[in-house]
Design a protein around this motif. Sequence first.
Motif, PDB file in Angstrom:
ATOM      1  N   UNK A 111       0.863  -1.178   0.000  1.00  0.00           N
ATOM      2  CA  UNK A 111       0.000   0.000   0.000  1.00  0.00           C
ATOM      3  C   UNK A 111       0.901   1.229   0.000  1.00  0.00           C
ATOM      4  N   UNK A 112       0.722   2.076  -0.998  1.00  0.00           N
ATOM      5  CA  UNK A 112       1.417   3.360  -1.026  1.00  0.00           C
ATOM      6  C   UNK A 112       0.384   4.416  -0.673  1.00  0.00           C
ATOM      7  N   UNK A 113       0.531   5.003   0.490  1.00  0.00           N
ATOM      8  CA  UNK A 113      -0.450   5.966   0.980  1.00  0.00           C
ATOM      9  C   UNK A 113       0.132   7.375   0.907  1.00  0.00           C
ATOM     10  N   UNK A 114      -0.549   8.245   0.189  1.00  0.00           N
ATOM     11  CA  UNK A 114      -0.083   9.624   0.070  1.00  0.00           C
ATOM     12  C   UNK A 114      -0.022  10.277   1.440  1.00  0.00           C
ATOM     13  N   UNK A 115       0.941  11.175   1.582  1.00  0.00           N
ATOM     14  CA  UNK A 115       1.098  11.945   2.802  1.00  0.00           C
ATOM     15  C   UNK A 115       1.742  13.266   2.398  1.00  0.00           C
ATOM     16  N   UNK A 145      -0.423  13.482  10.582  1.00  0.00           N
ATOM     17  CA  UNK A 145      -0.187  12.493  11.645  1.00  0.00           C
ATOM     18  C   UNK A 145      -1.366  11.522  11.758  1.00  0.00           C
ATOM     19  N   UNK A 146      -2.575  12.054  11.776  1.00  0.00           N
ATOM     20  CA  UNK A 146      -3.751  11.180  11.878  1.00  0.00           C
ATOM     21  C   UNK A 146      -3.873  10.275  10.665  1.00  0.00           C
ATOM     22  N   UNK A 147      -3.614  10.836   9.499  1.00  0.00           N
ATOM     23  CA  UNK A 147      -3.721  10.082   8.246  1.00  0.00           C
ATOM     24  C   UNK A 147      -2.714   8.928   8.225  1.00  0.00           C
ATOM     25  N   UNK A 148      -1.475   9.217   8.595  1.00  0.00           N
ATOM     26  CA  UNK A 148      -0.442   8.190   8.589  1.00  0.00           C
ATOM     27  C   UNK A 148      -0.713   7.114   9.642  1.00  0.00           C
ATOM     28  N   UNK A 149      -1.146   7.531  10.821  1.00  0.00           N
ATOM     29  CA  UNK A 149      -1.426   6.553  11.880  1.00  0.00           C
ATOM     30  C   UNK A 149      -2.485   5.558  11.433  1.00  0.00           C
ATOM     31  N   UNK A 150      -3.481   6.038  10.710  1.00  0.00           N
ATOM     32  CA  UNK A 150      -4.523   5.149  10.220  1.00  0.00           C
ATOM     33  C   UNK A 150      -3.990   4.228   9.131  1.00  0.00           C
ATOM     34  N   UNK A 151      -3.255   4.789   8.177  1.00  0.00           N
ATOM     35  CA  UNK A 151      -2.740   3.982   7.061  1.00  0.00           C
ATOM     36  C   UNK A 151      -1.830   2.862   7.550  1.00  0.00           C
TER      37      UNK A 151
END
Length: 302
Positions: A111-115, A145-151
């Motif tokens: 999974x490549x998640x944009x940040x 931070x919230x986005x990355x923690x979820x991903x």
Amino acid sequence: MKIVIAGGSGFVGQALSDFFLKNGDDVVILTRHPKPTSPQLKLTYIEWLNADSHPAPLLEGVHVFINLAGESINSGRWDEKRKQRILQSRLKATNELLHIMENLKEKPQVLINASAIGYYGTSTSETFTEESNSVGSDFLAETVKQWEDLAKKAETIGVRTVLARFGIILAKNEGALPKMALPYRLFAGGKLGKGNQWVSWIHIEDVIQAISFLIQNELYKGPVNFISPNPVTMDEFGKALAKVLNRPHWVPTPEIALKILLGEMSLLMLEGQKVLPKKLLDHDYKFHFPTLDSALKDIFQK
């Protein structure tokens, strides 16, 4: 290879889709508004994030998920409603991707998640790499931070997860560059604010090539900075832009004017951070456009 792109209709998503299709891969775009499938292009649109959409059964056999979904941070002033939409759109899309992957019999390879490099907060003196902790408490840093923690929860189901922290992505007709170039085209360009704030940038071609590079390199996981190895100050950026457009760099824009015009969103222009792509360099990624002059010449003069 079968690749799913959430947010595939956006600027980066379209560029990635075109690249993978030319490479012979199968591309699936997750969208609220699906278009007719193009079998000759190996391109499929699948509906998601609607009450009656059930994409998971259609996504077996996917090798790569790329998550770019979320409301643009450049779409207007950051009032409280817009900030909530920016945050919640990212969390909702990422939650849905986690749900999809959990229900697949065969998990994807990555999974490549944009940040965003907004994770690091702003500074005129510090240099940040992937090993740096966040110093930011502003809206963008907290959102990232919230986005990355979820991903990162994808790791718990055995999916290698890469957090692609994008800087300012440069392209001729999309993203921030056309807006930055417009004053120069009108002979009214100049430094923004003090001019000593850092601009950590990357050419769209290096975004595409680096994503392809890390898909194939299983050593990559966690945060990866998607920026060139040569950040510049805002004043240096303006001078380089003026030179390639053959325009003067002479009309400064005071900080107060941008704060009035853009509100809290003005921090994207008035604050900055010097960020280096340590992981890409450590794994011998070769940048196609390592310097700002080479990037701007490719964009505006080819």
